[in-house]
Scaffold this motif. Structure first.
Motif, short mmCIF file in Angstrom:
data_model
loop_
_atom_site.label_atom_id
_atom_site.label_comp_id
_atom_site.label_asym_id
_atom_site.label_seq_id
_atom_site.Cartn_x
_atom_site.Cartn_y
_atom_site.Cartn_z
N ARG A 146 0.82 -1.20 0.00
CA ARG A 146 0.00 0.00 0.00
C ARG A 146 0.86 1.25 0.00
NH1 ARG A 146 -5.10 1.39 3.92
NH2 ARG A 146 -5.58 3.37 2.93
N PHE A 147 1.92 1.24 0.81
CA PHE A 147 2.66 2.49 0.95
C PHE A 147 3.89 2.56 0.07
CE2 PHE A 147 -0.14 2.20 4.58
CZ PHE A 147 -0.80 3.42 4.44
N ASN A 148 4.15 1.52 -0.67
CA ASN A 148 5.22 1.60 -1.67
C ASN A 148 4.67 1.84 -3.06
OD1 ASN A 148 7.43 1.38 -0.08
ND2 ASN A 148 7.42 -0.85 -0.09
N LEU A 149 3.36 2.06 -3.12
CA LEU A 149 2.73 2.22 -4.44
C LEU A 149 3.43 3.29 -5.26
CD1 LEU A 149 -1.15 2.12 -4.15
CD2 LEU A 149 0.34 0.68 -5.54
N GLY A 150 3.66 4.44 -4.61
CA GLY A 150 4.26 5.56 -5.33
C GLY A 150 5.69 5.27 -5.73
N ALA A 151 6.31 4.32 -5.03
CA ALA A 151 7.73 4.07 -5.28
C ALA A 151 7.94 3.17 -6.49
CB ALA A 151 8.37 3.43 -4.05
N ALA A 152 6.86 2.53 -6.96
CA ALA A 152 7.02 1.64 -8.11
C ALA A 152 7.48 2.44 -9.32
CB ALA A 152 5.70 0.95 -8.41
N PRO A 153 8.47 1.92 -10.05
CA PRO A 153 8.95 2.68 -11.21
C PRO A 153 7.86 2.74 -12.28
CG PRO A 153 9.88 0.48 -11.20
CD PRO A 153 9.12 0.61 -9.92
N PRO A 154 7.82 3.82 -13.05
CA PRO A 154 6.81 3.91 -14.09
C PRO A 154 7.02 2.81 -15.12
CG PRO A 154 8.41 5.68 -14.30
CD PRO A 154 8.71 4.98 -13.02
N GLN A 155 5.96 2.18 -15.53
CA GLN A 155 6.07 1.08 -16.48
C GLN A 155 6.09 1.63 -17.90
OE1 GLN A 155 6.29 -2.24 -15.49
NE2 GLN A 155 6.54 -1.25 -13.52
N PRO A 156 6.97 1.09 -18.74
CA PRO A 156 6.93 1.53 -20.13
C PRO A 156 5.62 1.09 -20.77
CG PRO A 156 8.37 -0.37 -19.86
CD PRO A 156 7.94 0.04 -18.49
N LYS A 157 5.22 1.82 -21.78
CA LYS A 157 3.99 1.48 -22.50
C LYS A 157 4.14 0.07 -23.04
CE LYS A 157 1.39 3.57 -26.27
NZ LYS A 157 0.15 2.90 -25.98
N SER A 158 3.12 -0.76 -22.80
CA SER A 158 3.28 -2.14 -23.24
C SER A 158 2.75 -2.30 -24.65
CB SER A 158 2.57 -3.09 -22.28
OG SER A 158 1.18 -3.00 -22.45
N ASP A 159 3.34 -3.27 -25.31
CA ASP A 159 2.97 -3.55 -26.70
C ASP A 159 2.25 -4.90 -26.69
OD1 ASP A 159 3.06 -4.70 -29.25
OD2 ASP A 159 4.70 -3.37 -29.84
N VAL A 160 0.96 -4.87 -26.98
CA VAL A 160 0.14 -6.08 -26.86
C VAL A 160 0.74 -7.21 -27.68
CG1 VAL A 160 -2.13 -7.09 -27.26
CG2 VAL A 160 -1.94 -4.73 -26.44
N ALA A 161 1.05 -6.93 -28.93
CA ALA A 161 1.55 -7.97 -29.82
C ALA A 161 2.89 -8.51 -29.33
CB ALA A 161 1.68 -7.43 -31.24
N ALA A 162 3.75 -7.60 -28.86
CA ALA A 162 5.06 -8.04 -28.40
C ALA A 162 4.93 -8.92 -27.17
CB ALA A 162 5.94 -6.83 -28.10
N GLN A 163 3.98 -8.56 -26.31
CA GLN A 163 3.80 -9.35 -25.10
C GLN A 163 3.31 -10.76 -25.44
OE1 GLN A 163 1.37 -7.66 -21.92
NE2 GLN A 163 1.26 -9.74 -21.12
N LEU A 164 2.35 -10.83 -26.35
CA LEU A 164 1.86 -12.14 -26.75
C LEU A 164 2.98 -12.94 -27.39
CD1 LEU A 164 -1.70 -11.50 -28.22
CD2 LEU A 164 -1.00 -11.82 -25.86
N ALA A 165 3.78 -12.26 -28.22
CA ALA A 165 4.85 -12.95 -28.93
C ALA A 165 5.91 -13.49 -27.98
CB ALA A 165 5.47 -12.02 -29.96
N SER A 166 6.07 -12.82 -26.83
CA SER A 166 7.11 -13.27 -25.90
C SER A 166 6.61 -14.40 -25.01
CB SER A 166 7.59 -12.09 -25.03
OG SER A 166 6.62 -11.80 -24.05
N SER A 167 5.34 -14.74 -25.12
CA SER A 167 4.77 -15.77 -24.24
C SER A 167 4.09 -16.88 -25.04
CB SER A 167 3.75 -15.12 -23.30
OG SER A 167 4.26 -13.94 -22.74
#
Lengths: 488, 246
Positions: A299-320
């Motif tokens: 709960r309190f480390n929420l802000g500390a999470a690094p910003p996630q890069p924009k995900s690429d749907v196709a690339a994600q599917l291709a990697s899995s």
């Protein structure tokens, strides 16, 4: 705008209006007919008068852009759209029957029934994600079934298409959707992660098997935000007979961090299709929610999470991908199987979330009843499973990334092709049979698989420098010609 | 009717010729040139003559800031751009300079506006970098669709009837329908000097019947275009940036 009156008998662009079958908060649905179209049709008309929710218009625009681009059995076919200049509408195939919403009174449903439903919905999501679309409103009332059994997803008003402008991007300050089913990352404004749909399906699986919504029915943002740090009560706590494999699947879907969920809908469908092979982790046996210390840190480390890069749907599917390795375990196949292992390692090393399904076909006799099978069949089956496990051990795959399957069939190629189709396999790795004598007698399994598979096929053969026991290289080369080039 | 739209050609003969071929192969029926025919590149005479010829055959062209700077010296250009403008001016004939000087700042056609930079004040040559810039341009015109260039990076903005904005980086080759219920600003990538990290030349097609816009990327002979820039004594960075698309 809306120069035409929507009433029975009126005609719009060749569609004759029938009866109004539904009036919702965002749109009305009419039956329509068209002389050139034989399937039953439905016209969806947005509510656009003054004072209506602007969401009705924007979500209609999204549906109008996305639905005509979708294809396959898991969406209603689209037959036409009309724009706001005259009369906005979308005409689509009318799917007979009810949505899953009608089942809510019967909850909880038997585990087996929910497993089957979940598998169908996951298969439909896999098809949608492969078309670069994230549904974002998976819930019972957006799921229907064809008579043949396939799940059909409806209502694409909140969907995101990777290659189209996202009109909902800045339209609403708050995340828009159905609160009990909404994935936690949606509350942070993330709209481009297909794993959000897997979370929603996890909510549905939990609800349908326990009769309880995992995050309650809260509609307030404050109430919804709790799911960013608070995990749900494990189903086994509510239902002592809850199968561990099912809890493993459901809680994995409901992981707060999308990266901890199934990487793809196809992989989720795979586990729902093979419950006996679900790799059980600590999740499967849990009786309690995470301790407060863990929740507190989240709960309190929420802000500390690094910003996630924009995900690429196709690339994600291709990697899995789901990679199926077809292995022959007979005499003299060691060299070939070693070469297949090298190829499989190369594929797995570039796809960190890939799953490996090792397949062997136990060939049945074509004519006579197979007596050895009757007497020793069970042993033979287990021997093969053990051999597949042994072959795959060097990969050291973690947490459910490996499954082994012995198929019993008369035609090995047909069995492998069917396995690939049913399990949404992305890539088949298969060895080319080395003995020309056997190939002449039995036909080439790898050539048939390469020729007819619904996915990429890599046909493997040992290097020519390897002294093969009974190989006929020239004959083998003909088989290679049927092989598409390796894609890595 | 199928329109082909080209922005920021910048005297890059190899890139523009490749884009024209690609547009014709896709059935372009009308060509729109959104300005900056010259500047940076090594073939300004060819570029001006080509556009002039297209205009004579019915194409539309509007004026860009580099076209403008040939006749009206600008004090806001960086050194490389200024060096290229001075060189270009020395190369062009009086007739070619006159063609550039007489280009309109913007043109309207049906429900569409063609302008080089943006619509709120075209002569200020402002960039459309984000939704705020896009909103300013869209508020300044009644027309449903504005096509512009200038920033050398493709972008597609929309504004809902309640003035909510969306922004989107188009995917090459995927058609997007510009829905009638909202207004649109289509920012073209650059033909002759892309700056979005992809060195391939950029142009777009718009089908007025289906209202679909498709952005395209066209590979072209970057090496020759870059070599010609260096051979003509222009700043080397103008050649080097072509191969990295920056």
């Amino acid at each position: 705008m809306a120069a035409l009156t929507m009433q029975a008998g009126a005609e719009i662009d060749g569609f004759t209006i029938g009866e109004r079958v539904h009036r919702g908060g965002m749109a009305t649905l009419w039956t329509v007919t068209h002389p050139g179209i034989t399937v039953p049709l439905l016209m969806k008309v947005p509510l656009t008068s003054e004072g209506e929710d602007p969401a009705a218009i924007v979500s209609f625009e999204m549906e109008q852009m996305i639905l005509p681009r979708l294809s396959g059995p898991h969406v209603p076919a689209c037959f036409g759209t009309g724009d706001f200049e005259r009369q906005a509408y979308v005409v689509m195939e009318r799917i007979p029957g009810q949505t899953l919403y009608k089942r809510l009174d019967a909850l909880p449903l038997p585990y087996e029934e929910v497993r089957v439903i979940g598998g169908k919905v996951a298969t439909a999501l896999a098809s949608l994600h492969r078309q670069n679309v994230i549904h974002h409103d998976i819930k019972p009332s957006s799921i229907m079934f064809r008579e043949r059994g396939e799940a059909v997803l409806i209502d694409f008003g909140l969907s995101h298409h990777q290659h189209l402008p996202d009109l909902l991007q800045e339209e609403f300050r708050l995340p828009y959707g159905t609160a009990p089913y909404m994935a936690p990352e949606r509350l942070l404004g993330v709209r481009d992660d297909p794993r959000s749909d897997l979370f929603s399906l996890g909510v549905l699986l939990y609800f349908f098997t326990t009769g309880v919504r995992p995050f309650g029915e809260t509609e307030t943002l404050r109430g919804m935000r709790r799911r960013l740090w608070r995990d749900p009560i494990p189903p086994r706590k509510l239902m002592p007979d809850y199968p561990p494999w099912l809890q493993e699947i459901v809680l994995r879907c409901l992981e707060i961090d999308p990266a901890a969920r199934y990487p793809t809908a196809a992989q989720l469908a795979f586990d729902l299709g093979h419950p006996e092979q679900v790799k059980l982790t600590a999740r499967a046996q849990r009786q309690n929610r995470d301790p407060f210390g863990t929740v507190w840190r989240r709960r309190f480390n929420l802000g500390a999470a690094p910003p996630q890069p924009k995900s690429d749907v196709a690339a994600q599917l291709a990697s899995s991908p789901i990679v199926a390795v077809a292995l022959d375990l007979g005499e003299g196949t060691e060299t070939l199987n070693e070469t297949i292992r090298v190829t499989a390692e190369q594929v797995l090393s570039t796809s960190p979330s890939a799953r490996l399904a090792c397949v062997n076909v136990l060939k049945l006799n074509r004519l006579a009843i197979d007596r050895t099978h009757d007497e020793q069949g069970q042993n033979k089956h287990i021997d093969r499973l053990v051999a597949l496990q042994h072959w795959a051990r060097p990969f050291r795959l973690e947490e459910g990334r490996l499954t082994v399957h012995v198929l019993e069939a008369i035609d090995p190629a047909a069995a492998i092709l069917e396995f690939a189709a049913v399990n949404l396999v992305d890539h088949i790795i298969i060895g080319a049979r080395q003995s020309s004598m056997r190939r002449t007698l039995l036909g080439s399994v790898s050539a048939k698989v390469a020729g007819e598979a619904p996915c990429t096929v890599t046909v493997v053969r040992p290097s020519r420098l390897t002294p093969a026991t009974d190989a006929d290289d020239n004959d083998g080369a003909a088989e290679a010609a049927a092989t598409p080039p390796a894609l890595f | 009717m199928r329109l082909a739209l080209f922005a920021d050609i910048h005297a890059n003969r190899q890139a523009f010729a490749a884009c024209l071929d690609a547009a014709r192969a896709r059935g372009a029926e009308r060509l729109i040139c959104l300005g900056d025919i010259v500047g940076y590149g090594a073939d300004p005479e060819w570029a001006v003559d080509t556009v002039k010829d297209l205009v004579a055959k019915g194409a539309i062209a509007v004026r860009g800031n580099h076209d403008n700077a040939i006749g009206v010296p600008s004090d806001s250009m960086n050194a490389d751009a200024q060096a290229a403008i001075d060189w270009t001016r020395s190369r062009l004939s009086g007739e070619q300079k006159e063609f550039l000087a007489e280009l309109p700042m913007s043109r309207e056609e049906d429900n569409r506006l063609y302008v080089h930079s943006e619509a709120s004040d075209p002569a200020k040559w402002r960039y459309v970098r984000d939704t705020a810039d896009a909103a300013r341009s869209m508020m300044a015109t009644e027309l449903q669709i504005t096509f512009c260039g200038h920033i050398h990076r493709p972008g597609l903005y929309s504004m809902s009837p309640t003035a909510k904005m969306t922004s989107f980086v188009p995917t090459a080759g995927v058609a997007v329908q510009l829905l009638t219920g909202r207004r649109w600003l289509a920012v073209l990538g650059s033909v002759g000097q892309p700056r979005d990290g992809d060195p391939a030349a950029s142009f777009a097609m718009f089908d007025t019947a289906s209202r679909e816009i498709t952005y395209y990327r066209v590979p072209y002979d970057v090496a020759t275009a870059a070599a010609r820039i260096k051979a003509n004594g222009l700043p080397h960075w103008l050649a080097d940036r072509l191969s990295i698309g920056r």
